[in-house]
Design a protein around this motif. Structure first.
Motif, PDB file in Angstrom:
ATOM      1  N   ALA A 110       0.835  -1.201   0.000  1.00 10.35           N
ATOM      2  CA  ALA A 110       0.000   0.000   0.000  1.00 10.35           C
ATOM      3  C   ALA A 110       0.869   1.251   0.000  1.00 10.35           C
ATOM      4  O   ALA A 110       0.591   2.224  -0.715  1.00 10.35           O
ATOM      5  CB  ALA A 110      -0.923  -0.015   1.216  1.00 10.35           C
ATOM      6  N   GLN A 111       1.944   1.207   0.780  1.00  7.44           N
ATOM      7  CA  GLN A 111       2.868   2.335   0.839  1.00  7.44           C
ATOM      8  C   GLN A 111       3.597   2.514  -0.482  1.00  7.44           C
ATOM      9  O   GLN A 111       3.816   3.642  -0.945  1.00  7.44           O
ATOM     10  CB  GLN A 111       3.878   2.095   1.981  1.00  7.44           C
ATOM     11  CG  GLN A 111       4.873   3.210   2.185  1.00  7.44           C
ATOM     12  CD  GLN A 111       4.251   4.435   2.812  1.00  7.44           C
ATOM     13  OE1 GLN A 111       3.232   4.934   2.353  1.00  7.44           O
ATOM     14  NE2 GLN A 111       4.875   4.941   3.857  1.00  7.44           N
ATOM     15  N   ALA A 112       3.964   1.410  -1.119  1.00  9.59           N
ATOM     16  CA  ALA A 112       4.655   1.481  -2.415  1.00  9.59           C
ATOM     17  C   ALA A 112       3.743   2.093  -3.476  1.00  9.59           C
ATOM     18  O   ALA A 112       4.180   2.937  -4.281  1.00  9.59           O
ATOM     19  CB  ALA A 112       5.120   0.094  -2.835  1.00  9.59           C
ATOM     20  N   LEU A 113       2.480   1.679  -3.489  1.00  8.31           N
ATOM     21  CA  LEU A 113       1.525   2.240  -4.454  1.00  8.31           C
ATOM     22  C   LEU A 113       1.330   3.738  -4.223  1.00  8.31           C
ATOM     23  O   LEU A 113       1.284   4.523  -5.177  1.00  8.31           O
ATOM     24  CB  LEU A 113       0.193   1.511  -4.354  1.00  8.31           C
ATOM     25  CG  LEU A 113       0.167   0.076  -4.885  1.00  8.31           C
ATOM     26  CD1 LEU A 113      -1.168  -0.586  -4.566  1.00  8.31           C
ATOM     27  CD2 LEU A 113       0.419   0.052  -6.393  1.00  8.31           C
ATOM     28  N   LEU A 114       1.227   4.128  -2.956  1.00  9.54           N
ATOM     29  CA  LEU A 114       1.071   5.543  -2.643  1.00  9.54           C
ATOM     30  C   LEU A 114       2.330   6.321  -3.031  1.00  9.54           C
ATOM     31  O   LEU A 114       2.252   7.455  -3.510  1.00  9.54           O
ATOM     32  CB  LEU A 114       0.774   5.718  -1.153  1.00  9.54           C
ATOM     33  CG  LEU A 114       0.446   7.136  -0.675  1.00  9.54           C
ATOM     34  CD1 LEU A 114      -0.668   7.743  -1.503  1.00  9.54           C
ATOM     35  CD2 LEU A 114       0.062   7.116   0.797  1.00  9.54           C
ATOM     36  N   GLY A 115       3.493   5.691  -2.846  1.00  8.64           N
ATOM     37  CA  GLY A 115       4.733   6.318  -3.289  1.00  8.64           C
ATOM     38  C   GLY A 115       4.753   6.505  -4.794  1.00  8.64           C
ATOM     39  O   GLY A 115       5.240   7.526  -5.308  1.00  8.64           O
ATOM     40  N   GLY A 116       4.219   5.518  -5.523  1.00  7.83           N
ATOM     41  CA  GLY A 116       4.133   5.641  -6.978  1.00  7.83           C
ATOM     42  C   GLY A 116       3.239   6.795  -7.390  1.00  7.83           C
ATOM     43  O   GLY A 116       3.569   7.572  -8.301  1.00  7.83           O
ATOM     44  N   VAL A 117       2.096   6.927  -6.710  1.00  2.00           N
ATOM     45  CA  VAL A 117       1.193   8.052  -6.990  1.00  2.00           C
ATOM     46  C   VAL A 117       1.889   9.374  -6.705  1.00  2.00           C
ATOM     47  O   VAL A 117       1.740  10.353  -7.461  1.00  2.00           O
ATOM     48  CB  VAL A 117      -0.093   7.923  -6.148  1.00  2.00           C
ATOM     49  CG1 VAL A 117      -0.951   9.178  -6.278  1.00  2.00           C
ATOM     50  CG2 VAL A 117      -0.883   6.695  -6.570  1.00  2.00           C
ATOM     51  N   THR A 118       2.680   9.409  -5.642  1.00  2.00           N
ATOM     52  CA  THR A 118       3.412  10.625  -5.281  1.00  2.00           C
ATOM     53  C   THR A 118       4.365  11.041  -6.391  1.00  2.00           C
ATOM     54  O   THR A 118       4.454  12.224  -6.756  1.00  2.00           O
ATOM     55  CB  THR A 118       4.193  10.403  -3.969  1.00  2.00           C
ATOM     56  OG1 THR A 118       3.275  10.074  -2.928  1.00  2.00           O
ATOM     57  CG2 THR A 118       4.977  11.646  -3.591  1.00  2.00           C
ATOM     58  N   VAL A 119       5.077  10.067  -6.947  1.00  7.75           N
ATOM     59  CA  VAL A 119       6.005  10.365  -8.044  1.00  7.75           C
ATOM     60  C   VAL A 119       5.244  10.801  -9.287  1.00  7.75           C
ATOM     61  O   VAL A 119       5.590  11.795  -9.945  1.00  7.75           O
ATOM     62  CB  VAL A 119       6.888   9.141  -8.352  1.00  7.75           C
ATOM     63  CG1 VAL A 119       7.700   9.366  -9.628  1.00  7.75           C
ATOM     64  CG2 VAL A 119       7.825   8.853  -7.181  1.00  7.75           C
ATOM     65  N   LEU A 120       4.195  10.063  -9.630  1.00 11.78           N
ATOM     66  CA  LEU A 120       3.446  10.342 -10.859  1.00 11.78           C
ATOM     67  C   LEU A 120       2.701  11.666 -10.806  1.00 11.78           C
ATOM     68  O   LEU A 120       2.361  12.229 -11.848  1.00 11.78           O
ATOM     69  CB  LEU A 120       2.472   9.203 -11.138  1.00 11.78           C
ATOM     70  CG  LEU A 120       3.119   7.835 -11.440  1.00 11.78           C
ATOM     71  CD1 LEU A 120       2.056   6.761 -11.609  1.00 11.78           C
ATOM     72  CD2 LEU A 120       4.004   7.918 -12.678  1.00 11.78           C
ATOM     73  N   THR A 121       2.440  12.177  -9.601  1.00  5.41           N
ATOM     74  CA  THR A 121       1.789  13.486  -9.462  1.00  5.41           C
ATOM     75  C   THR A 121       2.808  14.607  -9.261  1.00  5.41           C
ATOM     76  O   THR A 121       2.436  15.714  -8.872  1.00  5.41           O
ATOM     77  CB  THR A 121       0.797  13.480  -8.285  1.00  5.41           C
ATOM     78  OG1 THR A 121       1.477  13.086  -7.083  1.00  5.41           O
ATOM     79  CG2 THR A 121      -0.357  12.527  -8.555  1.00  5.41           C
ATOM     80  N   GLY A 122       4.076  14.301  -9.497  1.00  2.89           N
ATOM     81  CA  GLY A 122       5.106  15.331  -9.394  1.00  2.89           C
ATOM     82  C   GLY A 122       5.350  15.824  -7.997  1.00  2.89           C
ATOM     83  O   GLY A 122       5.597  17.013  -7.775  1.00  2.89           O
ATOM     84  N   LEU A 123       5.276  14.920  -7.012  1.00  2.00           N
ATOM     85  CA  LEU A 123       5.476  15.253  -5.591  1.00  2.00           C
ATOM     86  C   LEU A 123       4.442  16.250  -5.093  1.00  2.00           C
ATOM     87  O   LEU A 123       4.763  17.230  -4.410  1.00  2.00           O
ATOM     88  CB  LEU A 123       6.890  15.796  -5.344  1.00  2.00           C
ATOM     89  CG  LEU A 123       8.066  14.898  -5.745  1.00  2.00           C
ATOM     90  CD1 LEU A 123       9.382  15.535  -5.335  1.00  2.00           C
ATOM     91  CD2 LEU A 123       7.936  13.510  -5.133  1.00  2.00           C
ATOM     92  N   ASN A 124       3.186  15.967  -5.422  1.00  2.63           N
ATOM     93  CA  ASN A 124       2.109  16.780  -4.869  1.00  2.63           C
ATOM     94  C   ASN A 124       2.227  16.764  -3.346  1.00  2.63           C
ATOM     95  O   ASN A 124       2.344  15.697  -2.740  1.00  2.63           O
ATOM     96  CB  ASN A 124       0.762  16.196  -5.302  1.00  2.63           C
ATOM     97  CG  ASN A 124      -0.411  16.982  -4.771  1.00  2.63           C
ATOM     98  OD1 ASN A 124      -0.721  16.916  -3.582  1.00  2.63           O
ATOM     99  ND2 ASN A 124      -1.060  17.718  -5.649  1.00  2.63           N
ATOM    100  N   PRO A 125       2.207  17.920  -2.681  1.00  2.00           N
ATOM    101  CA  PRO A 125       2.449  17.954  -1.228  1.00  2.00           C
ATOM    102  C   PRO A 125       1.443  17.141  -0.425  1.00  2.00           C
ATOM    103  O   PRO A 125       1.772  16.642   0.657  1.00  2.00           O
ATOM    104  CB  PRO A 125       2.372  19.440  -0.889  1.00  2.00           C
ATOM    105  CG  PRO A 125       1.631  20.070  -2.018  1.00  2.00           C
ATOM    106  CD  PRO A 125       1.984  19.275  -3.227  1.00  2.00           C
ATOM    107  N   TRP A 126       0.228  16.975  -0.931  1.00  2.37           N
ATOM    108  CA  TRP A 126      -0.780  16.218  -0.182  1.00  2.37           C
ATOM    109  C   TRP A 126      -0.527  14.718  -0.272  1.00  2.37           C
ATOM    110  O   TRP A 126      -0.740  13.987   0.702  1.00  2.37           O
ATOM    111  CB  TRP A 126      -2.182  16.577  -0.680  1.00  2.37           C
ATOM    112  CG  TRP A 126      -2.477  18.037  -0.519  1.00  2.37           C
ATOM    113  CD1 TRP A 126      -2.617  18.964  -1.504  1.00  2.37           C
ATOM    114  CD2 TRP A 126      -2.629  18.748   0.718  1.00  2.37           C
ATOM    115  NE1 TRP A 126      -2.857  20.207  -0.963  1.00  2.37           N
ATOM    116  CE2 TRP A 126      -2.866  20.105   0.386  1.00  2.37           C
ATOM    117  CE3 TRP A 126      -2.589  18.372   2.059  1.00  2.37           C
ATOM    118  CZ2 TRP A 126      -3.059  21.082   1.359  1.00  2.37           C
ATOM    119  CZ3 TRP A 126      -2.775  19.340   3.029  1.00  2.37           C
ATOM    120  CH2 TRP A 126      -3.032  20.684   2.680  1.00  2.37           C
TER     121      TRP A 126
END
Length: 310
Positions: free
Chosen positions: A102-118
């Protein structure tokens, strides 16, 4: 499975979860958050960083590799728990393992959104949840099951309130981070909040947390509560004060990267010691609950009484 093996693996799981939080902070503080600009690959068509990504790519890729080490430890912990007689530990062990993908998937979303602060904030907060779960798993593995409350119920509720205040401190802290200069990449967005305003709000919640912890510690001392709970409250207060000092110093020195990293490590420790406080209010399964000594006194013979006399 030997209980000591389960306990050692559970402790390794706590350490691994804490280390990956700190290394993740190092990725952000070195501006390497997009060192691998895509996910699950590092770049399009390559799982590894390319020479063009230079040091930032290596730092981000290295942090991704640590996830596999965390998986190995978590799987070993699950295997050890299921091979032991401790059925009460199984849910925590499984949750600790399932939290990693779950953390890895959320990390992937973080990267794909350009490090969106939220999404960065959510990534960090999920890590804190996993640290807390791993801590409780380790502490429980050292005792023969979960017993009854060893403190009065109002004290247990106050401990829960402290945990809620810690959660609020962590949440507001991520907003402070998302509003400040250490975004992880020059192109990453910010929350748009005034950093000074959210920093003041963060400090106010910290003062509330410290006040609640002091109140619990005084109440425990005044009622001669079990030492395990008093030690847990005392140690949490010490960590809170140290974390507060680091927070103030980093604010007034304009957020040097090293102090920010220490502050992140402090957040991990506060999570660990808060989980320990919540664990401490319930004794081992072999201990009697609060008030049970009254029942013992009622059945004990009076001094000088003749055994068997009515």
């Amino acid at each position: 499975m030997n209980p000591s093996v389960v306990s050692r693996l559970a402790l390794a799981n706590v350490v691994a979860n804490g280390v990956i939080v700190v290394t993740g902070g190092a990725v952000r503080l070195t501006g390497s958050g997009l060192g691998c600009p895509t996910w699950p690959e590092c770049t399009d068509g390559s799982i590894r960083p390319t020479p063009e990504l230079a040091g930032h790519g290596l730092i981000e890729f290295g942090n991704r590799l640590l996830t596999f080490a965390l998986v190995v430890v978590a799987v070993a912990t699950v295997v050890a728990v299921f091979a032991s007689a401790r059925r009460d530990l199984r849910r925590l062990a499984v949750l600790s393992l399932l939290g990693i993908p779950a953390q890895a998937l959320l990390g992937g979303v973080t990267v794909l959104t350009g490090l969106n602060p939220w999404t960065v904030a959510a990534h960090f907060l999920l890590s804190m949840v996993l640290v807390a779960i791993a801590t409780v798993l380790w502490l429980r593995s050292r005792e023969p099951g979960v017993g009854q409350l060893v403190v009065r119920r109002p004290f247990a509720l106050l401990a829960t309130g402290i945990a809620a205040a810690v959660a609020a401190v962590l949440v507001v802290g991520t907003v402070v981070t998302g509003s400040g200069p250490h975004s992880g990449d020059p192109e990453a967005g910010r929350t748009g909040f005034d950093p000074e305003l959210v920093s003041q709000l963060h400090a106010d919640v910290v003062f509330l947390l410290i006040g609640l912890t002091v109140a619990l510690l005084v109440a425990l001392a005044a009622t001669d509560s079990p030492g395990r709970v008093r030690r847990a409250a005392r140690d949490l207060l010490v960590v809170e004060l140290l974390q507060g000092v680091i927070g103030y110093v980093q604010y007034f020195t304009h957020l040097p990267a090293l102090l920010v990293l220490l502050h992140m490590a402090g957040a991990v420790l506060i999570t660990v010691y808060t989980a320990r406080l919540l664990w401490s209010v319930r004794g081992p399964a072999s201990e009697l609950p609060v008030g049970s000594d009254t029942a013992v006194l009622r059945t004990a013979p009076l001094p000088g009484a003749v055994p068997g006399a009515r």
